[in-house]
Design a protein around this motif. Sequence first.
Motif, mmCIF file in Angstrom:
data_model
loop_
_atom_site.group_PDB
_atom_site.id
_atom_site.type_symbol
_atom_site.label_atom_id
_atom_site.label_comp_id
_atom_site.label_asym_id
_atom_site.label_seq_id
_atom_site.Cartn_x
_atom_site.Cartn_y
_atom_site.Cartn_z
ATOM 1 N N TYR A 1 -22.284 13.201 -34.681
ATOM 2 C CA TYR A 1 -22.313 13.019 -33.237
ATOM 3 C C TYR A 1 -21.044 12.327 -32.741
ATOM 4 N N HIS A 2 -20.681 11.237 -33.379
ATOM 5 C CA HIS A 2 -19.513 10.482 -32.926
ATOM 6 C C HIS A 2 -18.216 11.267 -33.119
ATOM 7 N N SER A 3 -18.142 12.066 -34.167
ATOM 8 C CA SER A 3 -16.963 12.904 -34.376
ATOM 9 C C SER A 3 -16.847 13.958 -33.282
ATOM 10 N N LEU A 4 -17.966 14.585 -32.933
ATOM 11 C CA LEU A 4 -17.948 15.603 -31.876
ATOM 12 C C LEU A 4 -17.655 14.977 -30.516
ATOM 13 N N LYS A 5 -18.245 13.816 -30.239
ATOM 14 C CA LYS A 5 -18.002 13.130 -28.971
ATOM 15 C C LYS A 5 -16.541 12.730 -28.858
ATOM 16 N N ALA A 6 -15.988 12.189 -29.939
ATOM 17 C CA ALA A 6 -14.587 11.783 -29.928
ATOM 18 C C ALA A 6 -13.691 12.992 -29.717
ATOM 19 N N GLY A 7 -14.021 14.100 -30.369
ATOM 20 C CA GLY A 7 -13.231 15.310 -30.202
ATOM 21 C C GLY A 7 -13.174 15.757 -28.760
ATOM 22 N N HIS A 8 -14.266 15.612 -28.057
ATOM 23 C CA HIS A 8 -14.308 15.942 -26.629
ATOM 24 C C HIS A 8 -13.375 15.024 -25.853
ATOM 25 N N ASP A 9 -13.413 13.737 -26.162
ATOM 26 C CA ASP A 9 -12.555 12.764 -25.483
ATOM 27 C C ASP A 9 -11.082 13.011 -25.785
ATOM 28 N N TYR A 10 -10.781 13.382 -27.030
ATOM 29 C CA TYR A 10 -9.389 13.601 -27.419
ATOM 30 C C TYR A 10 -8.755 14.737 -26.635
ATOM 31 N N GLY A 11 -9.557 15.708 -26.208
ATOM 32 C CA GLY A 11 -9.014 16.784 -25.384
ATOM 33 C C GLY A 11 -8.350 16.229 -24.134
ATOM 34 N N GLN A 12 -8.975 15.214 -23.549
ATOM 35 C CA GLN A 12 -8.381 14.573 -22.361
ATOM 36 C C GLN A 12 -7.121 13.815 -22.742
ATOM 37 N N TYR A 13 -7.136 13.176 -23.898
ATOM 38 C CA TYR A 13 -5.951 12.435 -24.337
ATOM 39 C C TYR A 13 -4.770 13.382 -24.540
ATOM 40 N N VAL A 14 -5.047 14.564 -25.105
ATOM 41 C CA VAL A 14 -3.988 15.564 -25.289
ATOM 42 C C VAL A 14 -3.421 15.966 -23.928
ATOM 43 N N ARG A 15 -4.290 16.241 -22.978
ATOM 44 C CA ARG A 15 -3.832 16.623 -21.627
ATOM 45 C C ARG A 15 -3.026 15.502 -20.983
#
Length: 84
Positions: A20-34
């Motif tokens: 769960y935390h890996s998937l949630k973080a992955g979602h957040d990282y998309g914003q960090y990339v942008r």
Amino acid sequence: MATGETGFDDVTFDLISVQYHSLKAGHDYGQYVRDARNAGEDEIAEFFERVMAEDSARAQQCHAFLARLTRDGTDATSPQGDAG
């Protein structure tokens, strides 16, 4: 295996938590990339993309472990799961 307060064995709960935390973080990282790309920081954006890929791989590994530990939605460590 010890059963935690959730009714699931501790290892299953731990894998679900990491997944769960890996998937949630992955979602957040998309914003960090942008954010990094918008700031013209391509090297930082690439760093976030690598981190995102690592978390995705981590979530996939958890999924594989969970599949191994369970059969037909039944905890493999339970007596019913061991019967199959």
